[in-house]
Motif scaffolding. Structure first.
Motif, short mmCIF file in Angstrom:
data_model
loop_
_atom_site.label_atom_id
_atom_site.label_comp_id
_atom_site.label_asym_id
_atom_site.label_seq_id
_atom_site.Cartn_x
_atom_site.Cartn_y
_atom_site.Cartn_z
N VAL A 54 0.57 -0.93 -0.14
CA VAL A 54 -0.11 -0.26 -0.28
C VAL A 54 0.25 1.22 0.28
O VAL A 54 0.57 1.76 -0.56
CB VAL A 54 -0.88 -0.10 1.11
CG1 VAL A 54 -1.78 1.19 1.08
CG2 VAL A 54 -2.14 -1.14 0.82
N LEU A 55 2.08 1.47 0.63
CA LEU A 55 2.79 2.54 0.46
C LEU A 55 3.58 2.85 -0.67
O LEU A 55 3.63 3.77 -1.33
CB LEU A 55 3.92 1.97 1.98
CG LEU A 55 3.01 2.35 3.43
CD1 LEU A 55 4.73 2.11 4.25
CD2 LEU A 55 3.03 3.54 3.63
N PHE A 56 3.90 1.65 -1.31
CA PHE A 56 4.53 1.70 -2.06
C PHE A 56 3.38 2.37 -3.64
O PHE A 56 3.46 2.74 -4.49
CB PHE A 56 4.73 0.70 -3.32
CG PHE A 56 6.89 0.03 -2.44
CD1 PHE A 56 7.18 1.18 -2.79
CD2 PHE A 56 6.82 -0.87 -1.64
CE1 PHE A 56 8.78 0.77 -2.68
CE2 PHE A 56 7.53 -0.79 -1.17
CZ PHE A 56 9.42 0.34 -1.27
N VAL A 57 1.81 1.78 -3.63
CA VAL A 57 0.90 2.68 -4.02
C VAL A 57 0.80 4.17 -4.00
O VAL A 57 0.31 5.27 -4.70
CB VAL A 57 0.02 1.85 -3.89
CG1 VAL A 57 -1.46 2.44 -4.64
CG2 VAL A 57 0.01 0.18 -4.36
N ALA A 58 1.25 4.08 -2.41
CA ALA A 58 1.10 5.75 -2.07
C ALA A 58 1.78 6.38 -2.98
O ALA A 58 2.30 7.36 -3.29
CB ALA A 58 0.65 5.20 -0.73
N LEU A 59 3.23 5.91 -2.93
CA LEU A 59 4.40 6.56 -4.03
C LEU A 59 4.18 7.27 -4.81
O LEU A 59 4.78 7.73 -5.48
CB LEU A 59 5.88 5.67 -3.47
CG LEU A 59 6.95 6.35 -3.58
CD1 LEU A 59 6.68 7.93 -3.23
CD2 LEU A 59 8.08 5.12 -3.86
N ARG A 77 11.72 11.58 -17.04
CA ARG A 77 12.17 10.00 -17.28
C ARG A 77 12.45 9.80 -16.27
O ARG A 77 11.18 8.57 -15.94
CB ARG A 77 12.78 9.63 -18.41
CG ARG A 77 12.69 8.40 -18.39
CD ARG A 77 14.59 7.69 -19.72
NE ARG A 77 14.55 8.46 -20.35
CZ ARG A 77 15.46 8.45 -21.80
NH1 ARG A 77 16.57 7.72 -21.18
NH2 ARG A 77 14.90 8.99 -22.82
N SER A 78 12.99 10.43 -15.49
CA SER A 78 13.03 9.42 -13.98
C SER A 78 12.26 9.50 -13.59
O SER A 78 11.78 8.00 -12.41
CB SER A 78 13.59 10.59 -13.09
OG SER A 78 14.26 11.29 -12.78
N MET A 79 10.55 10.22 -13.18
CA MET A 79 9.42 10.29 -12.80
C MET A 79 8.66 9.54 -13.59
O MET A 79 7.84 8.37 -12.09
CB MET A 79 8.75 11.44 -13.33
CG MET A 79 9.41 12.79 -11.95
SD MET A 79 9.40 12.57 -10.49
CE MET A 79 11.31 11.84 -10.05
N HIS A 80 9.13 9.20 -14.71
CA HIS A 80 8.32 7.91 -15.41
C HIS A 80 8.59 6.78 -14.58
O HIS A 80 7.49 5.65 -14.68
CB HIS A 80 8.63 8.03 -16.78
CG HIS A 80 7.18 7.34 -17.35
ND1 HIS A 80 7.58 6.85 -18.60
CD2 HIS A 80 6.79 6.46 -17.69
CE1 HIS A 80 6.65 5.56 -19.13
NE2 HIS A 80 6.06 5.98 -18.14
N PHE A 85 7.76 1.77 -11.56
CA PHE A 85 8.22 0.53 -11.36
C PHE A 85 7.46 0.75 -9.27
O PHE A 85 8.14 -0.41 -8.78
CB PHE A 85 9.73 0.27 -11.10
CG PHE A 85 9.95 0.17 -12.43
CD1 PHE A 85 9.64 -1.14 -13.52
CD2 PHE A 85 10.49 1.02 -13.78
CE1 PHE A 85 10.15 -1.45 -14.50
CE2 PHE A 85 10.75 0.63 -14.70
CZ PHE A 85 10.09 -0.35 -15.42
N SER A 86 7.32 1.31 -8.96
CA SER A 86 6.93 1.33 -7.59
C SER A 86 5.95 0.42 -7.83
O SER A 86 5.79 0.32 -6.73
CB SER A 86 6.78 2.89 -7.14
OG SER A 86 8.10 3.39 -6.90
N ALA A 87 4.64 0.69 -8.80
CA ALA A 87 3.78 0.16 -8.35
C ALA A 87 4.29 -1.21 -9.07
O ALA A 87 3.79 -2.27 -8.07
CB ALA A 87 2.33 0.17 -9.35
N ILE A 114 -0.72 -0.69 -11.94
CA ILE A 114 0.43 -0.75 -13.02
C ILE A 114 0.45 -0.13 -13.96
O ILE A 114 1.10 0.69 -15.18
CB ILE A 114 1.32 -2.02 -12.72
CG1 ILE A 114 1.84 -3.07 -11.63
CG2 ILE A 114 2.84 -1.43 -13.99
CD1 ILE A 114 2.67 -3.47 -11.88
N GLY A 115 -1.10 -0.69 -14.55
CA GLY A 115 -1.42 -0.55 -16.15
C GLY A 115 -2.42 0.82 -15.78
O GLY A 115 -2.51 1.76 -16.77
#
Length: 381
Positions: A54-59, A77-80, A85-87, A114-115
């Motif tokens: 859940v925390l990585f989804v929040a990120l 690109r880094s934000m993308h 990849f956090s998801a 992710i999708g």
């Protein structure tokens, strides 16, 4: 060309207007993650892994909200990579938290997150990058599913799980890339037609503009030179004072013609935007670097100049633009005096700053008391 250009790059204002979709998606994936984690709570054997998911989804949601904001474009690109990849990491954590479960859909909810993330970011990155990141995320999701399927005790084989889990990622990432490509192609076709129309209009106006310039010169001749010649013809004698006046008129006409020839498109825009308030010294471009801007950069700067000239946020008499040469191109420095509260001018000029950030590089805003300095750079041929 199409695969290397993002929708945000060619239509920054349209992308900014559509940011509500990105905000809604960011909130939705977080709520979805919380609901699905709660729904699977009876099957969770690793609560810490579930919380981490859940925390990585929040990120991921946080990256989408912050990086798509008007104060941070263009979307990098880094934000993308960080968002997608956090998801993916959230999927790995979610899979590790689940014990024995027979419901494949309930266990593998993270691929939908992710999708949706890939599809939400489609307007912000080039098509080629969207496809590469989408495929890479799908491969990772498939590998995670293959490794987790025996642990979760699915009745179906690991191959079925590996084929099922990446499907939402592939479908949504490819769909987002196709949508972005169609928008880019549509905009490029429109831009091509607009250029053709503008070229034809410029050709039609060339004669009238030349006639107008000629008329201005004739007006100056009638006002200054003709009276001098009339006076000389009556007197029949040329005095030293007459020679001095003739030299002044000649220098004045020569300076006028040189100014007209050397005036850049930016000086013309500033003169027409500020009208009677223009003193001819608002733009300082000794190296004639304004001609090195692209069509998108000229359009963005023209809109910003017009907004400043017609708005009340800045003292219009104080606006000055300087273009200086740098080792890699040029830097534009805008000086102005603020005439409104900081919250007011920042709110009014935020859309223009957002567009300038997209088409130029390194935009910096310095505000001290009532003095405002804006700097941004661009590459020159």
């Amino acid at each position: 060309m199409t695969s290397s250009v993002s929708v945000q790059r060619i239509d920054p204002l349209g992308t900014l207007d559509g940011r509500l979709v990105a905000l809604a998606a960011a909130i939705s994936i977080f709520v979805f993650a919380v609901v699905m984690t709660w729904h699977n709570s009876a099957h969770i054997t690793g609560p810490l892994w579930a919380v981490a998911a859940v925390l990585f989804v929040a990120l991921t949601s946080l990256v989408i909200v912050v990086a798509t904001g008007p104060l941070r474009p263009p979307f990098s690109r880094s934000m993308h990579l960080a968002a997608v990849f956090s998801a993916v990491i959230a999927f790995a954590c979610s899979s590790a938290s689940i014990g024995h479960i027979d419901d494949l859909m309930s266990s593998y909810w993270a691929p939908i997150v992710i999708g949706v993330t890939c599809m939400t970011l489609a307007p912000y990155r080039p098509v080629s990058e969207l496809l590469i990141v989408g495929v890479a995320a799908s491969v990772l999701v498939g590998l995670i599913a293959v490794g987790e399927a025996p642990v979760a005790g699915f009745e179906s084989s690991s191959i079925v799980a590996a084929l099922f889990s990446p499907t939402p990622v592939l479908a949504m990432s490819f769909g987002g890339a196709a949508f972005a490509r169609s928008l880019v192609l549509s905009h490029q076709r429109w831009e091509s037609r607009a250029r053709t129309g503008a070229r034809r209009q410029r050709d039609r106006e060339h004669v009238s503009v030349a006639r107008s310039v000629q008329q201005d010169r004739i007006t100056i001749l009638n006002r200054d030179v003709v009276p001098l010649f009339t006076e000389l013809s009556k007197r029949g004698i040329v005095s030293p004072e007459d020679r001095t006046r003739a030299a002044e008129y000649s220098a004045s006409l020569r300076q006028l013609m040189v100014t007209e020839v050397n005036r850049s498109w930016l000086e013309a825009v500033v003169a027409s935007s500020f009208g009677a308030l223009d003193d001819g010294n608002r733009v300082r471009d000794p190296h004639r670097l304004a001609s090195g801007m692209t069509a998108h950069q000229r359009t963005a700067l023209r809109a910003a100049v017009l907004a400043v000239a017609t708005g009340g946020e800045l003292v219009r008499d104080s606006v000055r633009l300087a273009i200086e040469k740098t080792p890699s191109g040029a830097v534009i420095i805008v000086h102005a005096t603020v005439a409104s509260p900081e919250s007011s001018w920042r709110s009014s000029l935020a859309p223009y700053f957002a567009v300038l950030r997209v088409v130029f590089t390194g935009l910096q805003i310095s505000y001290n008391s009532s003095s405002l300095i804006v700097r941004f750079t661009y590459d020159t041929p």
